[in-house]
Design a protein around this motif. Structure first.
Motif, mmCIF file in Angstrom:
data_model
loop_
_atom_site.group_PDB
_atom_site.id
_atom_site.type_symbol
_atom_site.label_atom_id
_atom_site.label_comp_id
_atom_site.label_asym_id
_atom_site.label_seq_id
_atom_site.Cartn_x
_atom_site.Cartn_y
_atom_site.Cartn_z
ATOM 1 N N GLN A 45 2.106 -1.517 -9.700
ATOM 2 C CA GLN A 45 1.377 -2.479 -10.527
ATOM 3 C C GLN A 45 0.361 -3.281 -9.721
ATOM 4 O O GLN A 45 -0.752 -3.539 -10.181
ATOM 5 N N SER A 46 0.728 -3.670 -8.509
ATOM 6 C CA SER A 46 -0.195 -4.453 -7.678
ATOM 7 C C SER A 46 -1.436 -3.657 -7.319
ATOM 8 O O SER A 46 -2.551 -4.195 -7.280
ATOM 9 N N GLN A 47 -1.283 -2.361 -7.073
ATOM 10 C CA GLN A 47 -2.432 -1.509 -6.759
ATOM 11 C C GLN A 47 -3.310 -1.295 -7.988
ATOM 12 O O GLN A 47 -4.537 -1.203 -7.880
ATOM 13 N N ALA A 50 -5.238 -4.525 -8.301
ATOM 14 C CA ALA A 50 -6.229 -4.622 -7.224
ATOM 15 C C ALA A 50 -7.419 -3.717 -7.496
ATOM 16 O O ALA A 50 -8.564 -4.046 -7.141
#
Length: 576
Positions: A45-47, A50
């Motif tokens: 999810q963070s990627q 980003a």
């Protein structure tokens, strides 16, 4: 390699294969890739967040939205009126110079669309002698600055995400200027072999108009000659469709029957004269739009209309418009208008309704050429604000006074606040396709890095190659990008080759900048195919070119472009 690495490799290869097979739908391909990357666990999810919030990507989107206001001004139209001269050489150099400089700052497609009709309808020179140089000038001019073309900003966004540092505004200028001068000189020499195709004025002789004979028409039983259908101004009856059968050529003695479809070819501006005949209905008649203004558009390669017929698309509901006529370069259109399978690059003449201008899907499906335009014109202080604000923003960012992203956020806010750009403009012109392609490419880069493939490739290169191989590898990266640009799309090519280029530079232990710039310049080298770049597709139809015209002119131009770029890249951007 582990299982995860093999999955990433398979995803990367499958993406390229899918882009080759579905060349007209790159956004759909990357949409599927995005879903697969998430569900297969290759990115988290963070990627994802980003990638979609990448500063370079946001800058690209903001730049395209801020340019909307500039397109509403008279700037490009003033340039258009001052280009055409009786002397071909004077016209050619004015056209090439003005388009190259304009494309260094403005959207290439908007620049070419504005110039298309003035060039096509000029009274002095065959359009075929000028339209291909128009497209090539726009492509070459885009190499002059960071904001000259979307691919430059795509590469910048990928580099920022990988290293934390992007490209400067004028990093492209030295090599780009050499390319513009060298390729411009060659293009002027090659222009003598361009075909003298096209016609000046309002010549729409290739347009195809479909007219139905109503059941109560007084023409039923009359011959074509007696009905007066052989003596129309600038319209010629080429065939009759009767009970699924084509009658062509049409004899003067042919009797008209109820339900016949009369297929005319000619000047669509003369189509209203058919109203004088009782019981004849145009395709647009059924939609109640025949009395409307006419607008000429070109179908985009990624349009939802490609491969479908007008009947199956629900055209009126989608666009509040009806098709009056269709024109296709390179082949004759035959049969009923509603049953013609549409292709990318088809020209359509539309009778538009009141809601047409406010539809959000126009720019996703059409390149607007003439007639009714969806954008209102700016005048007075708003026009000065649009031009001055845009140029000031670019200048401040170019000289490092303010960050480009911050400057564009402020500029867009001012434009919306003053009414130069509306919320509807933003919805309609938001570059969804580019946003999806670049963000998904960033995610694919994350997957390649996390799998260890990038590090593995760098390590293998470090042990297998030496400095003597630098130029060979640089050339391979450049030509791989050029090949993918011609086969798929320029933005997709840049996004796919960037990880490979960066891995090679990392493995060799050198500054990645020459390899990154090779990707950027390679993604702008679309000269051989009319389908690799939107401006090529626009002039392909308008100039009535053939594929071999692009090969004959574009191939030597592409070779010189490659020679200049590959010679200067190591000099301007040392390997370090």
């Amino acid at each position: 390699m582990g299982l995860q690495s093999w999955i990433v490799v398979a995803t990367f290869v499958a993406t390229i294969a899918a882009l080759l097979k579905y060349q007209s739908s790159p956004a759909r391909v990357f949409g599927v890739v995005l879903v697969f990357l998430l569900f297969s666990g290759q990115i988290d999810q963070s990627q994802l967040l980003a990638s979609v919030a990448n500063p370079g990507l946001i800058t690209l989107v903001l730049l395209m939205l801020c340019s909307i206001a500039l397109e509403k001004t008279r700037l490009l139209r003033v340039i258009a009126t001052r280009v055409i001269r009786p002397s071909y050489s004077a016209t050619w150099f004015r056209l090439f110079g003005s388009i190259s400089l304009s494309s260094a700052l403005l959207n290439n497609t908007a620049v070419v669309a504005t110039m298309l009709n003035p060039v096509r309808n000029n009274p002095y020179h065959p359009p075929g002698k000028l339209l291909l140089p128009l497209s090539y000038a726009a492509i070459l001019g885009g190499t002059l600055t960071l904001v000259g073309t979307s691919t430059n900003l795509v590469v910048d966004s990928l580099l920022r995400d990988t290293t934390g540092k992007g490209l400067n505004f004028f990093d492209f200028t030295l090599v780009g200027a050499a390319v513009v001068v060298a390729c411009g000189a060659l293009l002027f020499v090659l222009s003598r072999w361009l075909p003298e195709t096209g016609a000046s004025g309002d010549d729409f002789h290739d347009y195809f108009v479909d007219v139905k004979v109503d059941s109560d028409s007084k023409l039923i039983g009359s011959s074509i000659e007696d009905a007066g259908l052989r003596h129309l101004e600038s319209l010629f009856l080429v065939e009759v469709v009767r009970a699924g059968q084509l009658i062509s050529p049409v004899a003067p003695s042919e009797r008209i029957q109820a339900g016949d479809r009369l297929i005319f070819s000619g000047d669509v501006s003369k189509v209203m004269q058919l109203n004088q005949f009782h019981g004849l209905s145009l395709f647009a008649d059924a939609n109640g739009l025949l009395g409307s203004n006419l607008s000429e558009v070109v179908i985009r390669p990624d349009s939802v209309l490609v491969g479908k017929t007008l009947k199956k698309t629900g055209f009126r509901a989608l666009f509040d418009a009806a098709v009056v006529a269709i024109r296709r370069h390179g082949e004759r259109v035959s049969g009923k208008l509603g049953e013609v399978e549409l292709k990318a690059g088809d020209f359509l003449v539309l009778a538009v309704g009141q809601d047409y201008a406010s539809r959000n899907n126009l720019d996703k499906n059409f390149i607007q050429l003439s007639g009714v335009e969806p954008d209102s014109r700016l005048s007075g202080w708003r026009e000065w604000l649009a031009v001055g604000g845009f140029l000031l923003t670019i200048a401040l960012a170019a000289f490092g006074v303010v960050d480009l992203l911050v400057a564009l956020v402020v500029l867009l806010g001012v434009q919306v606040g003053t009414g130069a750009v509306s919320v509807n403009d933003i919805r309609r012109r938001f570059p969804v396709e580019i946003f999806l392609i670049v963000s998904t490419a960033l995610m694919l880069s994350f997957a390649l890095i996390d799998s260890g493939l990038v590090q593995s490739l760098s390590t293998q290169i470090d042990g297998a190659l030496s400095e003597e191989h630098l130029f060979v590898m640089l050339a391979l990266v450049f030509f791989l990008t050029v090949l993918l640009t011609e086969l798929v799309t320029n933005n997709a090519a840049a996004a796919l080759v960037f990880p490979i280029a960066f891995s090679i530079a990392s493995g060799l232990g050198i500054d990645p900048k020459p390899f990154v710039m090779a990707v950027a310049f390679g993604a702008s080298a679309s000269f051989v195919s009319p389908y690799g770049y939107q401006t090529n597709l626009m002039v392909f139809n308008a100039g009535q070119y053939r594929l071999n015209d692009f090969v004959r002119i574009g191939l030597p131009l592409s070779l010189l472009y490659a020679a200049v770029v590959l010679t200067l890249l190591p000099l301007v951007y040392p390997y370090g």
